[in-house]
Design an enzyme around this catalytic site. Structure first.
Site, short mmCIF file in Angstrom:
data_model
loop_
_atom_site.label_atom_id
_atom_site.label_comp_id
_atom_site.label_asym_id
_atom_site.label_seq_id
_atom_site.Cartn_x
_atom_site.Cartn_y
_atom_site.Cartn_z
N HIS A 58 25.85 45.37 34.06
CA HIS A 58 26.05 44.47 32.91
C HIS A 58 26.46 45.27 31.67
O HIS A 58 27.29 44.81 30.88
CB HIS A 58 24.76 43.71 32.59
CG HIS A 58 24.32 42.75 33.65
ND1 HIS A 58 23.24 42.97 34.46
CD2 HIS A 58 24.83 41.55 34.03
CE1 HIS A 58 23.08 41.94 35.28
NE2 HIS A 58 24.03 41.07 35.06
N LYS A 64 33.76 42.26 38.85
CA LYS A 64 34.48 42.05 40.11
C LYS A 64 33.53 42.01 41.29
O LYS A 64 33.94 41.67 42.39
CB LYS A 64 35.49 43.18 40.32
CG LYS A 64 36.75 43.05 39.51
CD LYS A 64 37.76 44.03 40.07
CE LYS A 64 39.00 44.08 39.23
NZ LYS A 64 39.96 45.07 39.76
N GLN A 105 33.64 34.42 42.42
CA GLN A 105 33.31 33.77 41.14
C GLN A 105 34.40 34.05 40.11
O GLN A 105 34.87 33.14 39.41
CB GLN A 105 31.96 34.30 40.63
CG GLN A 105 31.65 33.90 39.19
CD GLN A 105 30.25 34.28 38.79
OE1 GLN A 105 29.31 33.59 39.13
NE2 GLN A 105 30.10 35.35 38.02
N LEU A 128 25.63 47.61 42.14
CA LEU A 128 24.49 47.24 41.30
C LEU A 128 24.41 45.72 41.21
O LEU A 128 25.41 45.04 41.02
CB LEU A 128 24.62 47.85 39.91
CG LEU A 128 24.66 49.38 39.85
CD1 LEU A 128 24.51 49.85 38.40
CD2 LEU A 128 23.58 50.03 40.71
O1 PAF Z 1 27.42 35.92 37.38
C1 PAF Z 1 26.47 35.36 36.79
O2 PAF Z 1 25.54 36.02 36.31
C2 PAF Z 1 26.45 33.85 36.66
O3 PAF Z 1 27.00 33.24 37.78
C3 PAF Z 1 27.12 33.35 35.37
C4 PAF Z 1 28.60 33.69 35.34
C5 PAF Z 1 26.44 33.95 34.16
C6 PAF Z 1 27.00 31.82 35.28
O4 PAF Z 1 25.68 31.43 35.28
#
Ligand code: PAF
Length: 282
Positions: free
Chosen positions: A33, A144, A149, A180
């Site tokens: 993140h 990625k 998603q 991770l």
């Molecule tokens: O990837 C995530 O953490 C979640 O799917 C997101 C994009 C924050 C949507 O809740």
């Protein structure tokens, strides 16, 4: 860094903030993140990170209740990383009434992970659309690692004309190759040791593709059997065209190999992009 819990306060804070680079998350943050945040910092005057465990994207037997909620530790990391604003709404703030309007994702959202998590991507597109409307970012950054998603969100942004740019950030891996993920925290010590096998299976397929292997079904089957014989329960291993996420047609020189598999009660996903030069090697 401001930590804001309501839409009204967030919008007041952002009114004069300049272009926003946005990183949506569900919290329980890790170095992956923080890499998304670094990418966001390169693209916006004001970096906003949302932390919201979105009930819409969890199935009835999934880990919504137990998903780790670690807001204080998350905020400490984000402050250190130079984030300007954390938006951490409650479920009631995001969904004051039952959500009756949802975003239908493209058909590809029913394949791969979507085949095993019905409704998951509809929950994702709906919350991400709401977050985009609330935050109004110029840029949004997604990892990625959640390749499908990212693909689905790009399609939503393109087809619904959201006025923002989506950036896909590379997957961060532990030294042994494991991607991770917040869900790695669920792994026992023994399963954590076994977990890098998933990435190794993807690398093996990538090597075969680079050396001219084109029997995708055989490559997928070999990887599946290798994982299953080592105690994994495999949802899918799939070679796809990164431009469509559909099975590849002949003559492609780019692939993405995606997989999802369970170690004990933990579901891990991963993927690898593969580029082939005209001569048939990397
Ligand atoms: O990837 C995530 O953490 C979640 O799917 C997101 C994009 C924050 C949507 O809740």
């Amino acid at each position: 860094m401001d930590v804001i819990h309501t839409i009204e306060a967030l919008q007041a804070r952002l009114r004069t903030a300049g272009p926003v680079a946005f990183v949506p998350t569900m919290g329980n943050l890790h170095a992956g993140h923080l890499a998304l945040v670094r990418s966001a910092r390169e693209h916006g005057a004001c970096v906003v990170v949302s932390i919201f465990v979105n009930p819409l994207q969890f199935g009835p037997t999934e880990d919504f209740q137990t998903y780790p909620r670690t807001l204080d530790a998350d905020c400490a990391q984000l402050k250190q990383a130079g984030v300007d604003v954390v938006f951490a709404p409650s479920v009631a703030e995001m969904y004051p009434t039952p959500q009756q309007v949802e975003i239908i994702p493209p058909p590809i959202a029913s394949e791969l992970c979507g085949a095993f998590r019905p409704g998951h991507f509809q929950g994702v597109t709906t919350v991400v659309a709401k977050l985009f409307n609330i935050v109004q970012p110029a840029v949004a950054v997604f990892g990625k690692k959640d390749y499908q998603q990212l693909f689905v969100i790009r399609a939503m942004v393109r087809e619904l004309n959201f006025p923002l740019r989506v950036i896909g950030a590379e997957t961060l891996r532990a030294e042994d190759g494991l991607a991770l993920s917040s869900r790695n925290g669920y792994l026992s010590a023994q399963d954590r040791q076994a977990a890098p096998r998933l990435y190794r299976a993807l690398c093996n397929i990538a090597d075969q593709l680079k050396s001219g292997g084109r029997d995708y079904v055989d490559l997928e089957g070999t990887a599946r059997r290798e994982l299953e014989s080592n105690g994994w329960r495999v949802d899918y291993v799939s070679v796809r065209d990164p431009n469509t996420l559909l099975p590849p047609i002949e003559g492609l020189n780019q692939y993405v190999v995606l997989c999802a598999a369970w170690l004990s009660a933990t579901r891990l996903i991963d993927n690898i992009e593969v580029s082939i030069d005209r001569a048939g090697s990397v």
